[in-house]
Design a protein around this motif. Structure first.
Motif, PDB file in Angstrom:
ATOM      1  N   ARG A 105       0.677  -1.144  -0.069  1.00 23.02           N
ATOM      2  CA  ARG A 105       0.029   0.092  -0.043  1.00 23.02           C
ATOM      3  C   ARG A 105       0.854   1.472  -0.054  1.00 23.02           C
ATOM      4  O   ARG A 105       0.553   2.226  -0.655  1.00 23.02           O
ATOM      5  CB  ARG A 105      -1.009   0.047   1.247  1.00 23.02           C
ATOM      6  N   ARG A 108       1.785   1.685  -3.483  1.00 17.42           N
ATOM      7  CA  ARG A 108       0.834   2.323  -4.434  1.00 17.42           C
ATOM      8  C   ARG A 108       0.502   3.735  -4.039  1.00 17.42           C
ATOM      9  O   ARG A 108       0.295   4.446  -4.961  1.00 17.42           O
ATOM     10  CB  ARG A 108      -0.405   1.245  -3.833  1.00 17.42           C
ATOM     11  N   ASP A 112       0.698   6.608  -6.636  1.00 12.60           N
ATOM     12  CA  ASP A 112      -0.448   7.521  -6.916  1.00 12.60           C
ATOM     13  C   ASP A 112       0.239   8.950  -6.983  1.00 12.60           C
ATOM     14  O   ASP A 112      -0.390   9.782  -7.797  1.00 12.60           O
ATOM     15  CB  ASP A 112      -1.709   7.532  -5.769  1.00 12.60           C
ATOM     16  N   ASP A 207      -9.097  -1.799 -14.604  1.00 18.40           N
ATOM     17  CA  ASP A 207      -8.353  -2.900 -15.082  1.00 18.40           C
ATOM     18  C   ASP A 207      -8.847  -4.017 -14.455  1.00 18.40           C
ATOM     19  O   ASP A 207      -9.001  -4.258 -13.456  1.00 18.40           O
ATOM     20  CB  ASP A 207      -6.962  -2.693 -14.667  1.00 18.40           C
ATOM     21  N   THR A 230      -8.846  -9.531 -10.095  1.00 20.21           N
ATOM     22  CA  THR A 230      -9.268  -8.224  -9.211  1.00 20.21           C
ATOM     23  C   THR A 230      -9.556  -7.282 -10.276  1.00 20.21           C
ATOM     24  O   THR A 230      -9.194  -6.988 -11.454  1.00 20.21           O
ATOM     25  CB  THR A 230      -8.119  -7.821  -8.458  1.00 20.21           C
ATOM     26  N   GLN A 232      -9.468  -3.382 -10.593  1.00 22.37           N
ATOM     27  CA  GLN A 232      -8.769  -2.329 -10.140  1.00 22.37           C
ATOM     28  C   GLN A 232      -9.346  -1.054 -10.875  1.00 22.37           C
ATOM     29  O   GLN A 232      -9.698  -1.166 -12.105  1.00 22.37           O
ATOM     30  CB  GLN A 232      -7.143  -2.530 -10.603  1.00 22.37           C
ATOM     31  N   LYS A 234      -8.838   3.376 -11.162  1.00 21.37           N
ATOM     32  CA  LYS A 234      -8.098   4.566 -11.005  1.00 21.37           C
ATOM     33  C   LYS A 234      -8.698   5.635 -11.444  1.00 21.37           C
ATOM     34  O   LYS A 234      -8.763   5.876 -12.774  1.00 21.37           O
ATOM     35  CB  LYS A 234      -6.688   4.383 -11.320  1.00 21.37           C
ATOM     36  N   HIS A 280     -14.808  -3.501  -2.291  1.00 15.27           N
ATOM     37  CA  HIS A 280     -14.309  -2.140  -1.579  1.00 15.27           C
ATOM     38  C   HIS A 280     -15.366  -1.669  -0.820  1.00 15.27           C
ATOM     39  O   HIS A 280     -16.575  -1.871  -1.075  1.00 15.27           O
ATOM     40  CB  HIS A 280     -13.776  -1.436  -2.813  1.00 15.27           C
ATOM     41  N   GLU A 302      -5.438   4.664  -6.835  1.00  9.98           N
ATOM     42  CA  GLU A 302      -5.655   3.245  -7.299  1.00  9.98           C
ATOM     43  C   GLU A 302      -6.508   2.357  -6.128  1.00  9.98           C
ATOM     44  O   GLU A 302      -5.743   2.338  -5.225  1.00  9.98           O
ATOM     45  CB  GLU A 302      -4.652   2.522  -7.727  1.00  9.98           C
ATOM     46  N   PHE A 303      -7.420   1.634  -6.506  1.00 11.68           N
ATOM     47  CA  PHE A 303      -7.919   0.841  -5.385  1.00 11.68           C
ATOM     48  C   PHE A 303      -8.725  -0.302  -6.050  1.00 11.68           C
ATOM     49  O   PHE A 303      -9.054  -0.265  -7.350  1.00 11.68           O
ATOM     50  CB  PHE A 303      -8.862   1.531  -4.492  1.00 11.68           C
ATOM     51  N   PRO A 304      -9.080  -1.382  -5.158  1.00 10.39           N
ATOM     52  CA  PRO A 304      -9.517  -2.720  -6.042  1.00 10.39           C
ATOM     53  C   PRO A 304     -10.869  -2.632  -5.766  1.00 10.39           C
ATOM     54  O   PRO A 304     -11.400  -2.359  -4.523  1.00 10.39           O
ATOM     55  CB  PRO A 304      -9.047  -4.136  -4.984  1.00 10.39           C
ATOM     56  N   ASN A 307     -12.481  -8.028  -5.631  1.00  8.60           N
ATOM     57  CA  ASN A 307     -11.550  -9.253  -5.787  1.00  8.60           C
ATOM     58  C   ASN A 307     -12.373 -10.459  -5.900  1.00  8.60           C
ATOM     59  O   ASN A 307     -13.501 -10.659  -5.318  1.00  8.60           O
ATOM     60  CB  ASN A 307     -10.633  -9.308  -4.556  1.00  8.60           C
TER      61      ASN A 307
END
Length: 469
Positions: A105, A108, A112, A207, A230, A232, A234, A280, A302-304, A307
């Motif tokens: 994280r 990440r 960002d 993504d 996953t 993703q 952004k 999320h 960016e975050f999932p 999943n």
């Protein structure tokens, strides 16, 4: 609770170093890098993500190991991100998964803010990086890893690094290889910096990344298969408008069509069946039961979004055939064939095939197919492995490698039992085996002229792709 955090380059240079508690010696970065670079324990080539530094004390006369000594009780945790080593040390017994997730994280969050995560961008933005580290971690305790929350406390502006002159590293680079579906700067923008004209380009990226694990039997049958996926996201949208993300209408969650969230698919079992999934915290599932639509207000960075895991049988992207047989006294021949099973308009990148050879193998010579371009071969003598690298493979094609082996002794058993298995790593852009699709990406309009860019990308990667021989 961690004691230190530091980032090392591939050469071992200390790019970023923060000592939060002052209870671990300053030389841990050098100790760590030497341990990782010359890792020889457990018969592994690479150091595990978590280990305890030890010193082997040897008898000078006989060379025998007397005992092992812990180095000040220091535990090392590390992850490798685009060629950089993100490392944390601690003296206390903490959850390894917690620290490894923290390192991911932190990487990440830094990406960002900087847009590009590289040694050059870290050095040019060291003031901003240290400001981020002081807000993320306080006296070794995690405060927040949310890019959106951090924007209230971070005041330094990033110095933008030109991504065009950087060597592409990692999965993100596959989206910058000449495709017309998205701009080249898609994965290299900061969430806080404006465009050169002073305005921010309104766009959002989604993504779908799938890591597949497949085990083939010696006869080519699939023994096990699994997908870890996953979604993703952004977002570079100002004002954080609401977004609706629609997935396959025939999507089912839970085997037999039953969902772990007690959702029911209106179309029965469905063509896409996920074993389980999680979302999320910003995702609202109000209409997910009816039309498989996710509603959310995306946070910065960016975050999932979701999943998921899938064990339903799927068509593997590659088939591996291997034949090994004796070819005279102290000699053997290996024939490796890789056939791609995906459409011809799809191209796989960065393919590496490895095969374990008998321990008494001393030499290997290779023969590639005529006209082979962008291929390399190597014999890893230290761990007795054959390595075959291919720059790209077009769908529907087949490639062959022949290797002639020389042994130091005769085999006392079946040679096929002493060789193998064959493993494979690859990346396939714009392709996913689960057939999970984004039907549409709807953004709440601020005005009639508001029409931000939407980019949806797919990628499949090998997690554990193994064929027995």
């Amino acid at each position: 609770m961690i004691s230190q955090f530091f980032v090392l380059s591939q050469r071992g240079d200390n790019i970023v170093f923060r000592d939060y508690r002052g209870e671990v010696s300053k030389g841990t970065a050098e100790i760590f890098f030497r341990k990782v670079k010359f890792w020889k324990e457990d018969g592994q080539e690479e150091a595990p993500p978590v280990f305890v530094g030890v010193i082997l004390l040897k008898n000078v006369m006989s060379g025998s190991i007397l005992f092992t000594q812990n180095v000040d009780g220091v535990n090392y945790f590390h992850v490798k991100v685009v060629g950089l080593l993100f490392v944390a040390t601690t003296r206390v017994n903490v959850s390894p998964s917690l620290v490894l997730e923290l390192l991911q994280r932190v990487a990440r969050v830094i990406k960002d803010y900087l847009g590009v995560l590289s040694e050059d961008s870290l050095r040019k933005n060291f003031v901003l990086v240290y400001e981020l580290l002081d807000e993320v971690i306080d006296f070794g305790y995690v405060q927040t890893t949310s890019t959106e929350v951090l924007k209230s406390f971070i005041f330094n502006e990033p110095i933008v690094v030109d991504a065009a002159r950087l060597q592409p590293l990692g999965p993100a680079a596959i989206f910058m290889q000449g495709t017309k579906r998205m701009p080249g700067t898609a994965v290299t923008k900061s969430v806080v910096a404006n465009e050169p004209g002073g305005q921010k380009r309104e766009e959002i990226f989604v993504d779908i990344i799938e890591k597949i694990s497949v085990t083939f039997s010696s006869s080519g049958y699939i023994l096990t298969s699994e997908i870890d996926g996953t979604i993703q996201m952004k977002s570079y949208l100002t004002g954080n408008p609401e977004i609706r993300l629609a997935l396959n209408e025939d999507l089912s969650i839970g085997r037999g069509g039953e969902s772990v969230y007690d959702y029911r698919s209106s179309s029965g079992a469905g063509a896409v069946i996920l074993d389980d999934c999680n979302f999320h915290e910003s995702v609202r599932l109000d209409s997910f039961d009816m039309d498989r639509t996710l509603a959310l207000v995306p946070p910065d960075g960016e975050f999932p979004v979701m999943n998921y895991r899938m064990t339903q049988e799927f068509k593997p992207p590659f088939r591996i055939n291997c034949l090994i047989e004796e070819a005279g006294h102290l000699k053997a021949e290996v024939i490796l064939k890789v056939r791609s099973e995906f459409p011809s308009n799809i191209t796989a990148n960065t393919i590496v095939v490895q095969m374990a050879l008998p321990k008494y193998t001393t030499r290997a010579s290779f023969e590639l197919e005529p006209g082979a371009i962008g291929q390399r071969t190597d014999f890893k003598e230290a761990n007795k492995k054959l390595e075959w690298g291919l720059k790209k493979i077009v769908g529907g094609s087949e490639h062959t490698l022949r290797a002639k082996l020389t042994f130091s002794q005769e085999s006392h058993a079946n040679i096929t039992k002493e060789a193998g298995p064959v493993s494979m790593t690859f990346t396939i852009p714009m392709y996913n085996v689960s057939r999970l699709q984004v039907r549409y990406l709807q953004i709440a309009k601020k005005s009639s002229s508001y029409n931000p860019y939407r980019w949806v990308r797919y990628v499949t990667q090998a997690n554990s792709y193994v064929a027995r021989i």
